[in-house]
Design a protein around this motif. Structure first.
Motif, PDB file in Angstrom:
ATOM      1  N   MET A   1      -2.046   6.413  -2.679  1.00 32.81           N
ATOM      2  CA  MET A   1      -0.645   6.199  -2.309  1.00 32.81           C
ATOM      3  C   MET A   1      -0.224   7.063  -1.127  1.00 32.81           C
ATOM      4  SD  MET A   1       0.417   3.865  -4.307  1.00 32.81           S
ATOM      5  CE  MET A   1       2.167   4.004  -4.243  1.00 32.81           C
ATOM      6  N   LYS A   2      -1.152   7.399  -0.231  1.00 35.66           N
ATOM      7  CA  LYS A   2      -0.780   8.182   0.946  1.00 35.66           C
ATOM      8  C   LYS A   2       0.243   7.444   1.787  1.00 35.66           C
ATOM      9  CE  LYS A   2      -5.174  10.629   1.266  1.00 35.66           C
ATOM     10  NZ  LYS A   2      -6.368  10.877   2.087  1.00 35.66           N
ATOM     11  N   ALA A 275      -2.284  -1.946 -15.288  1.00 36.32           N
ATOM     12  CA  ALA A 275      -2.868  -2.203 -13.968  1.00 36.32           C
ATOM     13  C   ALA A 275      -2.709  -0.989 -13.059  1.00 36.32           C
ATOM     14  CB  ALA A 275      -2.204  -3.427 -13.342  1.00 36.32           C
ATOM     15  N   ALA A 276      -1.554  -0.322 -13.141  1.00 38.11           N
ATOM     16  CA  ALA A 276      -1.337   0.884 -12.334  1.00 38.11           C
ATOM     17  C   ALA A 276      -2.295   1.989 -12.760  1.00 38.11           C
ATOM     18  CB  ALA A 276       0.108   1.346 -12.469  1.00 38.11           C
ATOM     19  N   CYS A 277      -2.503   2.127 -14.075  1.00 34.51           N
ATOM     20  CA  CYS A 277      -3.444   3.136 -14.576  1.00 34.51           C
ATOM     21  C   CYS A 277      -4.859   2.847 -14.083  1.00 34.51           C
ATOM     22  CB  CYS A 277      -3.423   3.163 -16.105  1.00 34.51           C
ATOM     23  SG  CYS A 277      -1.891   3.802 -16.821  1.00 34.51           S
ATOM     24  N   TRP A 313       4.322   0.468  -7.909  1.00 39.97           N
ATOM     25  CA  TRP A 313       4.385   1.538  -6.918  1.00 39.97           C
ATOM     26  C   TRP A 313       4.855   2.844  -7.577  1.00 39.97           C
ATOM     27  CZ3 TRP A 313       7.512   0.558  -1.797  1.00 39.97           C
ATOM     28  CH2 TRP A 313       7.410   1.670  -0.959  1.00 39.97           C
ATOM     29  N   VAL A 314       5.927   2.753  -8.380  1.00 42.38           N
ATOM     30  CA  VAL A 314       6.461   3.936  -9.057  1.00 42.38           C
ATOM     31  C   VAL A 314       5.426   4.521 -10.013  1.00 42.38           C
ATOM     32  CG1 VAL A 314       8.221   4.771 -10.668  1.00 42.38           C
ATOM     33  CG2 VAL A 314       8.855   3.180  -8.849  1.00 42.38           C
ATOM     34  N   MET A 315       4.817   3.671 -10.831  1.00 44.93           N
ATOM     35  CA  MET A 315       3.839   4.152 -11.805  1.00 44.93           C
ATOM     36  C   MET A 315       2.634   4.781 -11.117  1.00 44.93           C
ATOM     37  SD  MET A 315       5.186   3.763 -14.715  1.00 44.93           S
ATOM     38  CE  MET A 315       3.723   4.408 -15.527  1.00 44.93           C
ATOM     39  N   GLU A 316       2.136   4.147 -10.065  1.00 48.85           N
ATOM     40  CA  GLU A 316       1.005   4.719  -9.330  1.00 48.85           C
ATOM     41  C   GLU A 316       1.374   6.082  -8.751  1.00 48.85           C
ATOM     42  OE1 GLU A 316      -0.133   1.890  -6.410  1.00 48.85           O
ATOM     43  OE2 GLU A 316      -0.993   0.470  -7.848  1.00 48.85           O
ATOM     44  N   ASN A 317       2.592   6.190  -8.256  1.00 46.40           N
ATOM     45  CA  ASN A 317       3.043   7.447  -7.660  1.00 46.40           C
ATOM     46  C   ASN A 317       3.103   8.558  -8.710  1.00 46.40           C
ATOM     47  OD1 ASN A 317       4.090   8.996  -5.431  1.00 46.40           O
ATOM     48  ND2 ASN A 317       6.084   8.881  -6.419  1.00 46.40           N
ATOM     49  N   LEU A 318       3.669   8.256  -9.890  1.00 47.60           N
ATOM     50  CA  LEU A 318       3.775   9.260 -10.954  1.00 47.60           C
ATOM     51  C   LEU A 318       2.396   9.685 -11.458  1.00 47.60           C
ATOM     52  CD1 LEU A 318       6.772   7.958 -13.120  1.00 47.60           C
ATOM     53  CD2 LEU A 318       6.778   9.800 -11.437  1.00 47.60           C
ATOM     54  N   LEU A 379       9.039  10.603  -4.930  1.00 43.42           N
ATOM     55  CA  LEU A 379       9.876  10.639  -6.130  1.00 43.42           C
ATOM     56  C   LEU A 379      11.299  10.187  -5.845  1.00 43.42           C
ATOM     57  CD1 LEU A 379       8.606  13.898  -7.864  1.00 43.42           C
ATOM     58  CD2 LEU A 379       8.271  11.539  -8.607  1.00 43.42           C
ATOM     59  N   SER A 380      11.835  10.520  -4.671  1.00 42.28           N
ATOM     60  CA  SER A 380      13.191  10.070  -4.345  1.00 42.28           C
ATOM     61  C   SER A 380      13.228   8.552  -4.233  1.00 42.28           C
ATOM     62  CB  SER A 380      13.672  10.711  -3.042  1.00 42.28           C
ATOM     63  OG  SER A 380      12.879  10.293  -1.946  1.00 42.28           O
ATOM     64  N   LEU A 381      12.167   7.979  -3.665  1.00 37.44           N
ATOM     65  CA  LEU A 381      12.088   6.524  -3.568  1.00 37.44           C
ATOM     66  C   LEU A 381      11.868   5.909  -4.949  1.00 37.44           C
ATOM     67  CD1 LEU A 381      12.130   4.127  -1.709  1.00 37.44           C
ATOM     68  CD2 LEU A 381       9.692   4.419  -1.320  1.00 37.44           C
ATOM     69  N   SER A 382      11.068   6.562  -5.785  1.00 32.19           N
ATOM     70  CA  SER A 382      10.861   6.080  -7.153  1.00 32.19           C
ATOM     71  C   SER A 382      12.176   6.062  -7.922  1.00 32.19           C
ATOM     72  CB  SER A 382       9.852   6.982  -7.879  1.00 32.19           C
ATOM     73  OG  SER A 382       8.584   6.930  -7.261  1.00 32.19           O
ATOM     74  N   LYS A 383      12.976   7.095  -7.736  1.00 30.66           N
ATOM     75  CA  LYS A 383      14.282   7.165  -8.405  1.00 30.66           C
ATOM     76  C   LYS A 383      15.174   6.013  -7.971  1.00 30.66           C
ATOM     77  CE  LYS A 383      18.166  10.379  -9.091  1.00 30.66           C
ATOM     78  NZ  LYS A 383      18.044  10.491 -10.555  1.00 30.66           N
TER      79      LYS A 383
END
Length: 417
Positions: A1-2, A275-277, A313-318, A379-383
């Motif tokens: 996720m770079k 799928a994200a995992c 996207w959010v799950m992959e980022n976390l 994280l701000s984008l995930s929020k």
């Protein structure tokens, strides 16, 4: 996720809003400043005018008293010379009952410069012109004797201080306009520079992200040419090419949804999270450590309204952030989920280095990051994706330095069975 860590998507998405908010804030501050200046200046001006008016009235009363032959006037003479005349800081002319300046002129005027080199008639005309100007501002104060006969008149005008203060609001308005203009020019310059940097960064990262599957496709095409007579090899190669094409489609979809309202569809959340995992799990060896992703999902089917690309996207980022925070060789990330009423709650828990309360309070602030690389926008984008697009919540439930961190996502459930 770079791709998400480096590109300032958030700035692009909110840039029009920020521009209008900034302009409205500037206008509001400017109007408030002008109103405060005018209000405060008027208070000061009225206070000074009142004091000057009271002073000139006291002066007139003393002059009336001095004209009374039956009145003991020694104390009033001292008051006039010691306290009244020295404090008169405004222009004043003493005239007779016919509005003619009293002679000698220098003794009957205050704070008016008169050219002593000119003839007496010229000096008189000069003072009479001043009297006309003063009469347009204030009515003269009439001095009468004890029988009511008009003895003289006092013409006066505002002091230089009052005149300057009355002009001050206009100067302040001009100053505010100049400051607004300068602020707008500076903001426009910074905005253009920022937009340029952001778009250049986005272009580079988009090219980088799309370059990986494109390179793979070129390699697969070469393999196809080499194995043109082997159906099995062709089938396997086409399958891998299909994976790369789908990856390019995913990147393009995520890229296009930034700054616009995405479409939501009913999806089984288990498959999306799994799928994200899987995606992150296949890339964990690149981190140079052993990290186990533990899945703990309920058996029932949980359907939520979501945009798969953005939620993934959010799950992959976390999950990726959790993996990067783990310094132990035997790291663990537990991704669990439970249904509570009409909400589904997702937990991403790691045994990484954790964070302090100070960092916890800023973790969702755009631009804040503890990494050497990245723009602090993941994280701000995930929020924003969870709260604005999926009507949910995201927060840090538990964290402590050296004890790991638990992120929680809560979103509405459509059906659960």
């Amino acid at each position: 996720m770079k791709f998400l860590e480096k590109i300032d998507f958030h700035k692009i998405a909110i840039m029009p809003v920020i521009r209008w908010q900034f302009k409205l804030a500037l206008i509001f501050i400017a109007l408030l400043t002008v109103i405060v200046i005018i209000f405060q200046t008027q208070i000061v001006v009225q206070d000074i005018i009142e004091k000057e008016t009271n002073l000139i009235k006291s002066y007139s009363k003393i002059l009336e008293s001095l004209e009374d032959p039956n009145f003991e006037n020694i104390e009033f003479s001292l008051l006039l010379n010691d306290q009244i005349l020295p404090n008169i800081s405004f222009p004043m002319i003493l005239t007779d009952d016919k509005n003619e300046p009293l002679f000698p002129f220098q003794s009957n005027i205050r704070n008016i410069e008169i050219d002593s080199t000119k003839s007496l008639p010229d000096q008189r005309e000069f003072l009479k012109a001043k009297i006309v100007d003063m009469a347009q501002t204030y009515e003269p104060i009439v001095i009468k004797d004890h029988n009511g006969k008009i003895l003289s008149k006092i013409y006066y005008n505002n002091s230089d201080l009052v005149t300057a203060l009355q002009l001050y609001p206009f100067l302040a308005v001009i100053g505010v306009i100049v400051l607004l203009t300068i602020g707008y020019i500076i903001f426009s310059s910074v905005r253009r520079n920022e937009e340029s940097k952001v778009w250049v960064g986005m272009s580079k990262e988009a090219a980088h992200q799309l370059g990986t599957p494109l390179s793979s496709l070129l390699a697969w095409m070469e393999i196809l040419r080499l194995n043109i007579d082997e159906p099995r090899a062709i089938s396997e190669t086409l399958s891998e090419m299909d994976n790369d094409v789908n990856r390019m489609k995913t990147i393009a979809n995520r890229f296009s949804k930034i700054g616009s309202k995405p479409e939501l569809e009913n999806e089984h959340i288990f498959y999306v999270i799994d799928a994200a995992c899987n995606y992150v799990e296949k890339r964990l060896p690149h981190l140079g450590r052993k990290v186990e992703i533990i899945r703990d999902f309920p058996k029932e089917k949980v359907v939520v309204e979501m945009n798969v690309d953005l939620f993934t996207w959010v799950m992959e980022n976390l999950i990726k952030n959790a993996a990067e925070s783990i310094e132990d060789e035997n790291g663990r990330i537990r991704v669990s989920m439970r249904v509570t009423g009409k909400k589904v709650v997702i937990f991403v828990k790691d045994n990484g280095k954790g964070m302090t309360n100070k960092i916890k309070k800023q973790i969702f602030v755009p631009g804040f990051t503890t990494k050497k690389r990245g723009w602090g926008l993941g994280l701000s984008l995930s929020k924003r994706i969870i709260e604005d697009y999926h009507q949910g919540k995201i927060w840090v439930e538990d964290t402590f330095p050296g004890k790991g961190t638990t992120f929680v996502i809560e979103i509405p459930v459509i059906t659960s069975s």
